[in-house]
Enzyme design. Structure first.
Site, PDB file in Angstrom:
ATOM      1  N   ASN A 209      10.897 -18.926 -28.550  1.00  0.00           N
ATOM      2  CA  ASN A 209      11.832 -19.075 -29.829  1.00  0.00           C
ATOM      3  C   ASN A 209      12.395 -17.652 -29.840  1.00  0.00           C
ATOM      4  OD1 ASN A 209      13.413 -19.221 -32.110  1.00  0.00           O
ATOM      5  ND2 ASN A 209      11.381 -19.288 -33.452  1.00  0.00           N
ATOM      6  N   TRP A 210      13.678 -17.414 -29.331  1.00  0.00           N
ATOM      7  CA  TRP A 210      14.473 -16.225 -29.060  1.00  0.00           C
ATOM      8  C   TRP A 210      14.750 -15.934 -30.512  1.00  0.00           C
ATOM      9  CZ3 TRP A 210      17.793 -16.600 -23.902  1.00  0.00           C
ATOM     10  CH2 TRP A 210      16.742 -16.747 -22.993  1.00  0.00           C
ATOM     11  N   LYS A 211      15.037 -16.967 -31.487  1.00  0.00           N
ATOM     12  CA  LYS A 211      15.683 -16.560 -32.713  1.00  0.00           C
ATOM     13  C   LYS A 211      17.203 -15.988 -32.567  1.00  0.00           C
ATOM     14  CE  LYS A 211      10.908 -16.001 -34.557  1.00  0.00           C
ATOM     15  NZ  LYS A 211      10.195 -15.328 -35.590  1.00  0.00           N
TER      16      LYS A 211
ATOM     17  N   HIS B  43      12.013 -24.340 -39.073  1.00  0.00           N
ATOM     18  CA  HIS B  43      11.289 -22.970 -39.036  1.00  0.00           C
ATOM     19  C   HIS B  43      10.885 -22.331 -40.511  1.00  0.00           C
ATOM     20  CE1 HIS B  43      10.455 -18.936 -37.704  1.00  0.00           C
ATOM     21  NE2 HIS B  43       9.968 -19.291 -36.477  1.00  0.00           N
TER      22      HIS B  43
ATOM     23  N   GLU C 232      11.388 -19.604 -41.153  1.00  0.00           N
ATOM     24  CA  GLU C 232      12.534 -18.732 -41.341  1.00  0.00           C
ATOM     25  C   GLU C 232      13.903 -19.458 -41.914  1.00  0.00           C
ATOM     26  OE1 GLU C 232      12.841 -16.800 -37.756  1.00  0.00           O
ATOM     27  OE2 GLU C 232      10.854 -15.777 -38.211  1.00  0.00           O
TER      28      GLU C 232
ATOM     29  N   GLU D 121       2.520 -23.066 -37.871  1.00  0.00           N
ATOM     30  CA  GLU D 121       3.012 -21.615 -37.675  1.00  0.00           C
ATOM     31  C   GLU D 121       2.676 -21.047 -39.109  1.00  0.00           C
ATOM     32  OE1 GLU D 121       6.089 -20.520 -34.467  1.00  0.00           O
ATOM     33  OE2 GLU D 121       7.250 -20.804 -36.311  1.00  0.00           O
TER      34      GLU D 121
ATOM     35  N   GLY E  61       5.314 -12.661 -36.286  1.00  0.00           N
ATOM     36  CA  GLY E  61       5.856 -11.501 -36.083  1.00  0.00           C
ATOM     37  C   GLY E  61       5.184 -10.260 -36.819  1.00  0.00           C
TER      38      GLY E  61
ATOM     39  N   SER F 202       2.649 -14.814 -33.522  1.00  0.00           N
ATOM     40  CA  SER F 202       2.022 -13.739 -32.717  1.00  0.00           C
ATOM     41  C   SER F 202       1.257 -14.136 -31.707  1.00  0.00           C
ATOM     42  CB  SER F 202       1.245 -12.799 -33.425  1.00  0.00           C
ATOM     43  OG  SER F 202       2.061 -12.149 -34.655  1.00  0.00           O
TER      44      SER F 202
ATOM     45  N   GLY G  36       8.613 -13.242 -30.698  1.00  0.00           N
ATOM     46  CA  GLY G  36       8.424 -12.002 -30.109  1.00  0.00           C
ATOM     47  C   GLY G  36       7.997 -11.733 -28.541  1.00  0.00           C
TER      48      GLY G  36
HETATM   49  P1  PGA Z   1       6.319 -14.561 -33.246  1.00  0.00           P
HETATM   50  O1  PGA Z   1       7.084 -15.793 -33.863  1.00  0.00           O
HETATM   51  O2  PGA Z   1       5.488 -15.384 -31.986  1.00  0.00           O
HETATM   52  O3  PGA Z   1       7.044 -13.302 -33.155  1.00  0.00           O
HETATM   53  O4  PGA Z   1       5.089 -14.346 -34.296  1.00  0.00           O
HETATM   54  C1  PGA Z   1       6.923 -17.099 -33.787  1.00  0.00           C
HETATM   55  C2  PGA Z   1       7.772 -17.937 -34.438  1.00  0.00           C
HETATM   56  O5  PGA Z   1       8.304 -17.572 -35.410  1.00  0.00           O
HETATM   57  O6  PGA Z   1       8.043 -18.932 -33.815  1.00  0.00           O
END
Ligand code: PGA
Length: 253
Positions: A9-11, A97, A99, A169, A175, A215, A237
């Protein structure tokens, strides 16, 4: 046997050249995937077409959009629909997601509509669920996640559910560098599977891939993915670093 999936997931990261280089570096080192292993790159919409070209049909490697609109077309300036994505070879879409839930106020009801839109288009929703820190501290994470599943997925037929990938998640682990322990991940993944089994039966629940996100990195992927109900990861990340994500792919069971 259910699919084991390493999903990047590059966001909202990387420019065009950086995106191209990262994908090149990962594809160069891609191990031979077995029939039940998949790699998915959930990347900014603007790079999806290029990524489809770059991947060039390697089997079991897919790209995913990070969101879509719930309608297939119309006066929704700035939005992109599931049929538009599939017209450029993108048949996986991340839905819900945390976010998007938090910063774009996406509700369970809206996410149910988006899941429907993805399935109506014959694409695969990667449906995210997971609790915030306060809920985990209160010990009510199971009920919280169960409600998310009921509200956004339980209207589906068994045939539709079988097309869904779930990503659990915990928001407190995204993150933050604070990963759920493999025991915590296993516990709630088993719970999610039991919730699915209650509604759809154990046979169907057993076939649904449930990814862990929060993470995930090279150093913890083997341990997490070796849990019986953890079928891979959704990786933020660490998916931006070729060596890290390659190691995570290699950790697939
Ligand atoms: P992260 O993000 O690996 O940076 O914790 C995971 C995600 O939001 O899909």
């Amino acid at each position: 046997m259910r699919k084991q999936i390493a999903a990047a997931n590059w966001k909202m990261n990387l420019n065009q050249q950086e995106a191209k280089d990262l994908l090149t570096n990962i594809l160069d080192k891609l191990p031979k995937l077995t029939d039940n292993q998949q790699v998915v790159f959930s990347i900014p919409a603007i790079y999806l077409s290029n990524a489809v070209q770059q991947i060039g049909g390697i089997s079991n490697v897919f790209v995913a959009a990070q969101n879509c609109h719930q309608n297939s077309n119309g006066a929704f300036t700035g939005e992109i629909s599931a049929p538009m994505y599939s017209s450029v070879g993108v048949n996986h879409i991340v839905i819900g997601h945390s976010e998007r839930r938090e910063y774009f106020a996406e509700s369970d009801v809206l996410l149910a509509e988006k899941v429907n839109a993805v399935l109506a288009n014959n694409s695969t929703p990667i449906f995210c669920c997971g609790e915030p820190l306060a809920i985990r501290e209160a010990g009510t994470q199971n009920a919280f996640v169960e409600t998310q599943l009921i509200n956004s997925l339980f209207h589906l037929t068994p045939e539709q559910l079988l097309k869904v990938v779930i990503a659990y998640e915990p928001i407190w682990a995204i993150g933050t560098g604070k990963t759920a322990s493999s025991a915590q991940a296993q516990e709630i993944h088993a719970f999610i599977r039991s919730v699915l089994a209650t509604k759809y039966g154990a046979d169907i629940a057993d076939q649904i891939s449930i990814l862990y996100g929060g993470s995930v990195k090279a150093a913890n992927a083997v341990e997490l993915f070796s849990q019986p109900d953890v079928d891979g990861g959704l990786v933020g990340g660490a998916s931006l670093i070729a060596t890290e994500f390659t190691a995570i792919i290699n950790a697939l069971q």
